[in-house]
Write an enzyme that holds these catalytic residues in place. Structure first.
Site, mmCIF file in Angstrom:
data_model
loop_
_atom_site.group_PDB
_atom_site.id
_atom_site.type_symbol
_atom_site.label_atom_id
_atom_site.label_comp_id
_atom_site.label_asym_id
_atom_site.label_seq_id
_atom_site.Cartn_x
_atom_site.Cartn_y
_atom_site.Cartn_z
ATOM 1 C CE LYS A 10 62.205 0.436 15.719
ATOM 2 N NZ LYS A 10 62.008 0.169 17.150
ATOM 3 N NE ARG A 85 59.620 5.797 17.513
ATOM 4 C CZ ARG A 85 60.842 5.239 17.387
ATOM 5 N NH1 ARG A 85 61.498 5.310 16.268
ATOM 6 N NH2 ARG A 85 61.360 4.611 18.401
ATOM 7 N NE ARG A 123 69.657 -0.334 22.553
ATOM 8 C CZ ARG A 123 68.567 -0.084 21.854
ATOM 9 N NH1 ARG A 123 68.218 -0.855 20.842
ATOM 10 N NH2 ARG A 123 67.782 0.913 22.192
ATOM 11 N NE ARG A 156 69.523 4.807 21.948
ATOM 12 C CZ ARG A 156 68.619 4.280 21.133
ATOM 13 N NH1 ARG A 156 69.009 3.544 20.118
ATOM 14 N NH2 ARG A 156 67.330 4.463 21.325
ATOM 15 N NE ARG A 167 63.530 4.231 23.837
ATOM 16 C CZ ARG A 167 64.657 3.498 23.886
ATOM 17 N NH1 ARG A 167 65.431 3.535 24.960
ATOM 18 N NH2 ARG A 167 64.987 2.740 22.877
HETATM 19 P P1 ADP Z 1 64.044 2.774 19.662
HETATM 20 O O1 ADP Z 1 63.254 2.268 18.495
HETATM 21 O O2 ADP Z 1 64.856 1.700 20.310
HETATM 22 O O3 ADP Z 1 63.220 3.567 20.638
HETATM 23 P P2 ADP Z 1 65.233 4.893 18.051
HETATM 24 O O4 ADP Z 1 66.688 5.137 17.895
HETATM 25 O O5 ADP Z 1 64.467 4.475 16.845
HETATM 26 O O6 ADP Z 1 65.140 3.791 19.186
HETATM 27 O O7 ADP Z 1 64.514 6.194 18.654
HETATM 28 C C1 ADP Z 1 65.027 6.881 19.772
HETATM 29 C C2 ADP Z 1 64.173 8.129 20.057
HETATM 30 O O8 ADP Z 1 64.256 9.034 18.936
HETATM 31 C C3 ADP Z 1 62.680 7.892 20.241
HETATM 32 O O9 ADP Z 1 62.364 7.513 21.573
HETATM 33 C C4 ADP Z 1 62.112 9.285 19.863
HETATM 34 O O10 ADP Z 1 62.247 10.211 20.907
HETATM 35 C C5 ADP Z 1 63.018 9.706 18.721
HETATM 36 N N1 ADP Z 1 62.463 9.296 17.404
HETATM 37 C C6 ADP Z 1 62.990 8.368 16.556
HETATM 38 N N2 ADP Z 1 62.210 8.206 15.471
HETATM 39 C C7 ADP Z 1 61.157 9.051 15.628
HETATM 40 C C8 ADP Z 1 59.995 9.347 14.871
HETATM 41 N N3 ADP Z 1 59.728 8.728 13.721
HETATM 42 N N4 ADP Z 1 59.126 10.277 15.354
HETATM 43 C C9 ADP Z 1 59.360 10.907 16.494
HETATM 44 N N5 ADP Z 1 60.431 10.678 17.281
HETATM 45 C C10 ADP Z 1 61.326 9.754 16.860
#
Ligand code: ADP
Length: 213
Positions: A10, A85, A123, A156, A167
């Site tokens: 993404k 999400r 990563r 990370r 996740r």
């Molecule tokens: P990935 O899609 O690889 O899991 P992100 O950087 O998008 O990585 O998200 C990392 C973390 O940030 C998620 O596991 C969650 O804890 C938090 N997060 C990100 N976007 C949201 C969202 N829209 N709602 C709730 N938590 C979020």
């Protein structure tokens, strides 16, 4: 709106689309990590959820996204990466977009879970500029060092294998139902195969689909 499991690409596609379409890239993960690195109240609260692979509460991210979409640079549209999400977030977004007179296009990156586990394990990210690398597919020229600014590359916190599984479970349980919700409420949807192709090839698939929609 780019939709897909963790590690589906993404962020990579969002940045390519940002450069192509010249509209802002809004990543809730990046915004939350920025708060975490500043150690402010929101960041401290978000960190505990993120470290365990769970979602930060809806009200927090809804507010962040709404404030960001109201900025003047989003008047011509924006790329949402990692949001919505949950169904609640999708509802909140819908209300904000209708107030702004914007419509939404959903790009679903379809990638097998076995692939994303392998991808995430390799990563690395620049501690300063955030540039992403993959030890197999896209390694830095010098191991452990960012090509762009010479800063060290880091893993990370939530990319450890146990957290990645959590996740993926969170995605399956809370996020994948959002796709049905969006499709059911009349959003335009592009299904894009993201398994075995380069970022440039996947971008082309996205562009082809966007033209058709
Ligand atoms: P990935 O899609 O690889 O899991 P992100 O950087 O998008 O990585 O998200 C990392 C973390 O940030 C998620 O596991 C969650 O804890 C938090 N997060 C990100 N976007 C949201 C969202 N829209 N709602 C709730 N938590 C979020």
């Amino acid at each position: 709106m780019i939709f897909g499991p963790p590690g589906s690409g993404k962020g990579t596609q969002a940045k390519l689309l940002r450069d192509l379409l010249k509209i802002p890239h809004i990543s809730t993960g990046d915004m939350l990590r920025e708060h975490t690195s500043h150690g402010d109240g929101l960041g401290v609260d978000a960190e505990s959820w993120m470290r365990s692979g769970r979602l930060v509460p809806d009200a927090t991210v809804d507010r962040l996204v709404e404030e960001r979409l109201l900025q003047p640079d989003c008047a011509g549209g924006a790329i949402l990466d990692g949001y919505p999400r949950t169904i609640e977030q999708a509802r909140s977004l819908k209300a904000v977009l209708s107030r702004l007179g914007m419509s939404q296009l959903v790009i679903h990156l379809k990638v097998d879970y076995t692939k994303v586990i392998v991808r995430i394990a390799g990563r690395r990210q620049c501690a300063r500029c955030g540039l992403l690398y993959n030890l197999v597919a896209n390694p830095p020229k010098e191991p452990g060092i960012c090509d762009r600014d010479g800063e060290p590359l880091v893993i990370r916190d939530d990319d450890r294998e146990s957290v990645v599984r959590e996740r993926l479970e969170t995605y399956e349980r809370q996020t994948s139902p959002v796709l049905d919700f969006l499709a059911g409420s009349g959003s335009k949807l592009c299904e894009v195969e993201g398994n075995d192709a380069s970022p440039a090839e996947i971008l082309q698939r996205i562009r082809d689909c966007m033209v058709l929609r």
